[in-house]
Design an enzyme around this catalytic site. Sequence first.
Site, PDB file in Angstrom:
ATOM      1  N   TYR A  31     -87.760  32.258  42.118  1.00  0.00           N
ATOM      2  CA  TYR A  31     -87.081  30.969  41.980  1.00  0.00           C
ATOM      3  C   TYR A  31     -85.722  30.981  42.676  1.00  0.00           C
ATOM      4  CZ  TYR A  31     -90.509  29.862  38.328  1.00  0.00           C
ATOM      5  OH  TYR A  31     -91.662  29.619  37.637  1.00  0.00           O
ATOM      6  N   LYS A  39     -83.484  47.155   9.653  1.00  0.00           N
ATOM      7  CA  LYS A  39     -83.367  45.717   9.902  1.00  0.00           C
ATOM      8  C   LYS A  39     -83.798  45.394  11.329  1.00  0.00           C
ATOM      9  CE  LYS A  39     -78.514  46.128  11.282  1.00  0.00           C
ATOM     10  NZ  LYS A  39     -77.138  45.633  11.096  1.00  0.00           N
TER      11      LYS A  39
END
Length: 378
Positions: A270, A40
């Site tokens: 930033y 999965k």
Amino acid sequence: MTIGNFRPATVLIDETAILHNIQHEVARLKKQTQLFAVVKADAYGHGMLRVARVAKAAGATGFCVAILDEALGLRKADYSEPVLVLGIVPSQYAAIAAAQTISLPVSSTEWLEQALPVLEAQPELPPLRIHLALDTGMGRIGFTEDQALKTAVAFVEAHPKQFVIEGVFTHFATADAPDDTYFKQQVNKFNHLVNLLPSRPRYVHVSNSATSLWHAACNGNMIRYGVAIYGLNPSGDAIPTTPFPLEPALSLESELTYCKQVHAGDGISYGVTYRAKGDEFIGTVPIGYADGWLRRLQGFHVLVDGQYCEIVGRICMDQFMIRLPKAYPAGTKVVLVGQSGDQEITLLDVAKYSKTIHYEIACNLTPRLKRQSVNPVD
């Protein structure tokens, strides 16, 4: 999402490691016990079809997935082995699963009642193969009460052309914990509920990777072998010893795209959350949080030339910066997960710094990062 084939950022998948992790477990299985490979979430970020191919070569006889789409992907790739979806599939898609001989979990009679007319509308289909999910303490999906289970079984028996009980299963919440008190409570409840069935179905399964590694005495004739396929200890390091060495299959590598010298007080990224303390060499790496290398990893490290280099400043969407011990040219290898010289960074190291689990780190690596096999298995 577009794959970044033209940038130096690659998830490397060691197929031989996957092969060995499965072969070692297959060799430990009791007679008549089968191993279904859990692929999965794109095989925990390792590539579903790649892992399915290697798992089959290693002795896996079936597959487990989370959603119907993943199961259909295996069928489209011509895998005819049994495939079990582990999550609840909306009942209106029951006929799709039946047509592709895909097995679905059932947690309520209501679901069966809703799926019945969908299946009756296509009488040419074989019966839908179902696995009765028993909630013994995970609190996720499954029958919890005796009568609810009996009612569902009676409903299935009344509609043999539409349904067949192929399996019964549960999932343990603490199989990867040193304290097995709650685990034993779940085992007892599972045995009680299974004993209510008129007969044992083809598959009786309780074992995930942790259960198979550390609680092999549990009853069952199929294991759902998941995270250990990828060389990851299910417990993190809570239970450090495994019956055989698990070989990590995933590494993540990149290259410096830029290197510059900065001076005391110069800001990086930033918010200018990092300022150089003196003359420093700063390198730029072309991976960011859009690739699954999340902002919380600021202050963590990568490996360059066998040396740990701190991630400085905020991680950007597509790039991040590191402090280097000296100037390196663009194109210098950067290891985010894996080995460089005598040093190593593991997925567990990344997870611990991020205050999460290594499963999440692997699954978070987005499709934009190209995948490449190493040590391929024919």
